[in-house]
Design a protein around this motif. Sequence first.
Motif, PDB file in Angstrom:
ATOM      1  N   ALA A  21       0.872  -1.268   0.086  1.00  0.00           N
ATOM      2  CA  ALA A  21       0.062  -0.049  -0.007  1.00  0.00           C
ATOM      3  C   ALA A  21       0.848   1.328  -0.069  1.00  0.00           C
ATOM      4  CB  ALA A  21      -0.873  -0.179   1.154  1.00  0.00           C
ATOM      5  N   GLY A  22       2.000   1.350   0.685  1.00  0.00           N
ATOM      6  CA  GLY A  22       2.841   2.367   0.698  1.00  0.00           C
ATOM      7  C   GLY A  22       3.634   2.615  -0.593  1.00  0.00           C
ATOM      8  N   SER A  23       3.925   1.466  -1.581  1.00  0.00           N
ATOM      9  CA  SER A  23       4.281   1.566  -2.759  1.00  0.00           C
ATOM     10  C   SER A  23       3.212   2.265  -3.734  1.00  0.00           C
ATOM     11  CB  SER A  23       4.604   0.442  -3.291  1.00  0.00           C
ATOM     12  OG  SER A  23       5.965  -0.195  -2.603  1.00  0.00           O
ATOM     13  N   ILE A  24       1.846   1.901  -3.498  1.00  0.00           N
ATOM     14  CA  ILE A  24       0.904   2.592  -4.156  1.00  0.00           C
ATOM     15  C   ILE A  24       0.755   4.001  -4.042  1.00  0.00           C
ATOM     16  CG2 ILE A  24      -1.505   2.466  -4.903  1.00  0.00           C
ATOM     17  CD1 ILE A  24      -0.035   0.224  -6.039  1.00  0.00           C
ATOM     18  N   ASP A  25       0.694   4.074  -2.680  1.00  0.00           N
ATOM     19  CA  ASP A  25       0.758   5.697  -2.208  1.00  0.00           C
ATOM     20  C   ASP A  25       1.730   6.449  -2.659  1.00  0.00           C
ATOM     21  OD1 ASP A  25       0.133   8.026  -0.394  1.00  0.00           O
ATOM     22  OD2 ASP A  25      -0.498   6.672   1.009  1.00  0.00           O
ATOM     23  N   ALA A  26       3.229   6.004  -2.689  1.00  0.00           N
ATOM     24  CA  ALA A  26       4.178   6.712  -3.242  1.00  0.00           C
ATOM     25  C   ALA A  26       4.107   6.818  -4.724  1.00  0.00           C
ATOM     26  CB  ALA A  26       5.558   5.830  -2.980  1.00  0.00           C
ATOM     27  N   ARG A  27       3.454   5.797  -5.476  1.00  0.00           N
ATOM     28  CA  ARG A  27       3.307   6.231  -6.858  1.00  0.00           C
ATOM     29  C   ARG A  27       2.342   7.167  -7.143  1.00  0.00           C
ATOM     30  NH1 ARG A  27       4.193   3.505 -11.688  1.00  0.00           N
ATOM     31  NH2 ARG A  27       2.909   2.762 -13.162  1.00  0.00           N
ATOM     32  N   ILE A  28       1.361   7.280  -6.538  1.00  0.00           N
ATOM     33  CA  ILE A  28       0.445   8.266  -6.807  1.00  0.00           C
ATOM     34  C   ILE A  28       0.903   9.749  -6.340  1.00  0.00           C
ATOM     35  CG2 ILE A  28      -1.927   9.090  -5.917  1.00  0.00           C
ATOM     36  CD1 ILE A  28      -2.742   6.350  -5.730  1.00  0.00           C
ATOM     37  N   GLN A  29       1.632   9.764  -5.102  1.00  0.00           N
ATOM     38  CA  GLN A  29       2.361  10.979  -5.017  1.00  0.00           C
ATOM     39  C   GLN A  29       3.470  11.628  -5.991  1.00  0.00           C
ATOM     40  OE1 GLN A  29       3.235  11.730  -0.632  1.00  0.00           O
ATOM     41  NE2 GLN A  29       2.860   9.687  -0.384  1.00  0.00           N
ATOM     42  N   ASP A  30       4.181  10.553  -6.324  1.00  0.00           N
ATOM     43  CA  ASP A  30       5.107  10.969  -7.568  1.00  0.00           C
ATOM     44  C   ASP A  30       4.362  11.604  -8.622  1.00  0.00           C
ATOM     45  OD1 ASP A  30       6.919   9.863  -5.769  1.00  0.00           O
ATOM     46  OD2 ASP A  30       7.349   8.063  -7.009  1.00  0.00           O
ATOM     47  N   ILE A  31       3.285  11.100  -8.894  1.00  0.00           N
ATOM     48  CA  ILE A  31       2.421  11.809 -10.147  1.00  0.00           C
ATOM     49  C   ILE A  31       2.003  13.151  -9.898  1.00  0.00           C
ATOM     50  CG2 ILE A  31       0.317  11.396 -11.647  1.00  0.00           C
ATOM     51  CD1 ILE A  31       0.942   8.199 -11.297  1.00  0.00           C
ATOM     52  N   ILE A  32       1.565  13.341  -8.456  1.00  0.00           N
ATOM     53  CA  ILE A  32       0.948  14.552  -7.839  1.00  0.00           C
ATOM     54  C   ILE A  32       2.033  15.551  -8.043  1.00  0.00           C
ATOM     55  CG2 ILE A  32      -0.001  15.707  -5.939  1.00  0.00           C
ATOM     56  CD1 ILE A  32      -1.440  13.136  -5.346  1.00  0.00           C
ATOM     57  N   ALA A  33       3.138  14.830  -7.883  1.00  0.00           N
ATOM     58  CA  ALA A  33       4.428  16.036  -7.757  1.00  0.00           C
ATOM     59  C   ALA A  33       4.322  16.952  -9.036  1.00  0.00           C
ATOM     60  CB  ALA A  33       5.687  15.307  -7.402  1.00  0.00           C
ATOM     61  N   SER A  34       4.117  16.411 -10.126  1.00  0.00           N
ATOM     62  CA  SER A  34       4.145  17.224 -11.704  1.00  0.00           C
ATOM     63  C   SER A  34       2.922  17.343 -11.938  1.00  0.00           C
ATOM     64  CB  SER A  34       5.126  16.255 -12.424  1.00  0.00           C
ATOM     65  OG  SER A  34       4.416  15.092 -12.661  1.00  0.00           O
ATOM     66  N   ALA A  35       1.684  17.124 -11.176  1.00  0.00           N
ATOM     67  CA  ALA A  35       0.536  17.237 -11.946  1.00  0.00           C
ATOM     68  C   ALA A  35      -0.220  18.697 -11.691  1.00  0.00           C
ATOM     69  CB  ALA A  35      -0.530  16.256 -11.099  1.00  0.00           C
ATOM     70  N   ARG A  36      -1.091  19.291 -12.456  1.00  0.00           N
ATOM     71  CA  ARG A  36      -1.819  20.295 -12.199  1.00  0.00           C
ATOM     72  C   ARG A  36      -2.956  20.321 -11.572  1.00  0.00           C
ATOM     73  NH1 ARG A  36      -6.138  22.179 -15.129  1.00  0.00           N
ATOM     74  NH2 ARG A  36      -5.665  20.480 -16.733  1.00  0.00           N
ATOM     75  N   GLN A  37      -3.266  21.138 -10.497  1.00  0.00           N
ATOM     76  CA  GLN A  37      -4.137  21.092  -9.428  1.00  0.00           C
ATOM     77  C   GLN A  37      -5.456  21.630 -10.086  1.00  0.00           C
ATOM     78  OE1 GLN A  37      -3.372  22.371  -5.392  1.00  0.00           O
ATOM     79  NE2 GLN A  37      -5.494  21.813  -4.706  1.00  0.00           N
ATOM     80  N   VAL A  38      -6.436  20.881 -10.010  1.00  0.00           N
ATOM     81  CA  VAL A  38      -7.902  21.415 -10.254  1.00  0.00           C
ATOM     82  C   VAL A  38      -8.534  22.406  -9.131  1.00  0.00           C
ATOM     83  CG1 VAL A  38     -10.111  21.022 -11.391  1.00  0.00           C
ATOM     84  CG2 VAL A  38      -8.321  19.626 -12.084  1.00  0.00           C
ATOM     85  N   THR A  39      -8.836  23.464  -9.625  1.00  0.00           N
ATOM     86  CA  THR A  39      -9.537  24.237  -8.465  1.00  0.00           C
ATOM     87  C   THR A  39     -11.013  24.749  -8.679  1.00  0.00           C
ATOM     88  OG1 THR A  39      -8.763  26.463  -9.313  1.00  0.00           O
ATOM     89  CG2 THR A  39      -7.278  25.263  -7.806  1.00  0.00           C
ATOM     90  N   LEU A  40     -11.773  25.103  -7.869  1.00  0.00           N
ATOM     91  CA  LEU A  40     -13.290  25.633  -7.922  1.00  0.00           C
ATOM     92  C   LEU A  40     -13.314  26.906  -8.941  1.00  0.00           C
ATOM     93  CD1 LEU A  40     -14.979  24.888  -4.667  1.00  0.00           C
ATOM     94  CD2 LEU A  40     -15.549  23.794  -6.872  1.00  0.00           C
ATOM     95  N   ALA A  41     -12.029  27.800  -8.663  1.00  0.00           N
ATOM     96  CA  ALA A  41     -11.911  28.970  -9.305  1.00  0.00           C
ATOM     97  C   ALA A  41     -11.807  28.543 -10.984  1.00  0.00           C
ATOM     98  CB  ALA A  41     -10.978  29.801  -8.746  1.00  0.00           C
ATOM     99  N   SER A  42     -10.773  27.691 -11.217  1.00  0.00           N
ATOM    100  CA  SER A  42     -10.539  27.438 -12.673  1.00  0.00           C
ATOM    101  C   SER A  42     -11.883  26.951 -13.179  1.00  0.00           C
ATOM    102  CB  SER A  42      -9.629  26.440 -12.648  1.00  0.00           C
ATOM    103  OG  SER A  42      -9.688  25.162 -12.104  1.00  0.00           O
ATOM    104  N   LEU A  43     -12.628  26.115 -12.619  1.00  0.00           N
ATOM    105  CA  LEU A  43     -13.811  25.509 -13.137  1.00  0.00           C
ATOM    106  C   LEU A  43     -14.855  26.417 -13.471  1.00  0.00           C
ATOM    107  CD1 LEU A  43     -14.231  22.110 -10.862  1.00  0.00           C
ATOM    108  CD2 LEU A  43     -13.396  22.146 -13.217  1.00  0.00           C
TER     109      LEU A  43
END
Length: 485
Positions: A442-464
Amino acid sequence: MWNLLLAYWPHILAVISVLVAAVASVHATMTKEEVRSAIGWVGVILLSPIIGALIYAIAGINRIRRGSIAAERSAAGHEMLAHPSFDVTDELVAGRFGRRFAALKKLGDRITHHTLTSANAIDILKSGDDAYAAMVEAIAQARRSVILETYIFDRDPIGLRIADALIAAAKRGIAVRVLIDAVGARYSVPSIVGYLRGGGVSTDVFNGSIIMGLRLPYANLRTHRKILVADGAVAFVGGMNIRQGFTAEFAGKASAHDTHFRVRGPVVADIFAVAAEDWYFAAGERLHGQPWQIEQQEGEPDSPILMRAVPSGPDASIETNHKMLMGAFSVARHTIRIMSPYFLPDRELVSAMTTAARRGVAIDIVVPSANNLVLVDRAMTAQFNQVLKNYCRIWRSTGPFDHSKLLAVDGTWAFVGSSNLDPRSLRLNFEIDLEVVDTGFAGSIDARIQDIIASARQVTLASLRARPFPMRLLDRILWLGSPYL
């Protein structure tokens, strides 16, 4: 007779329309579990004579009655699959992970046909190149049997490579069975089915046929499972269809991403049972006898990793994945991390997520920036505000399309496999996922998702809200049809 029909055809048509509408309305009323769904379908049936009943017959019947299959498991030889010494007790889970995960284990015991077992092993295959190579290797090394079930099996270089491995196995005397969904089999023209059958591989399609079409009234129901089991010893499960676009070998840097899993241990018996049950449903053949026996398990009972096969689908296991997720969200204390290409949870799941977020659980949801299904992407964009305004975070991953379905709770409990968080996966498709209780995995899956978040673009209510109104309106209109996208 003909003159009588010509004279009274409006009356005859009216009687037929009333009878058909009555039958369809009674069926919808008696089988739908949500009042809104039942009312909606009855409205369609009554307001669109004959046509409404026809639409309901094609898209509204969302459950296959397969109770007889479960009843026939012992006759099919499935009683040989159990390894009771590896079954996990509530006390073990409570002592190792806490009472809340013991409660989650009990939920799984009550809603699935399979137990949580110990002494399993699981490898993460992070790309199509890795997954397909491992699958070909497992087929080539098989000594007794191979069963493969998948949604899409393209007739492209990767598909032909795997098909040739299956054909070679069949020619050397290995029992080989291949089951492809009737919709997924049509993604390539010509289909891979003819190639496999021509090579001597027993091949069938799920819930229909290539020539005659889909099986009514279950045309909207598909197997979305991706399963490969070799010799009852090693299994592959995950989100990966068989397509060259998921390999760097053929698609280069633009290749789509996905995550697949190679599994060993007692859980393989249950994964095989799911595929064997589907094969029996489609082909009428029971897989038993020496070629299909499960290998004697190794390892110490109660040893890591704890794992359960979680099949779900529109039969006796309807919404099992949905119930497991509801339970997992309810026990989360610290983090819920979700990665799904198609994120369209229903109201119950949204409520469970946002309630957890209000309790202080950090919830991160990752979806692709580039999606292969534009209509689905637009529909899920229309729904983002439901979770964003309630303390959840949504991220758009950068780079090529990512088809992975990953979920981790508190770095302890993971849920991975073929299910998307959308109405089709949660109610209409046959899916298979793995419940894994292990901090390392589970820690590996968690880390894999966190790694992707590190370079991801956050979606905000304001942008929507900054998007033009016509675009937002179109998104909402598409969202109305999301249960059938």
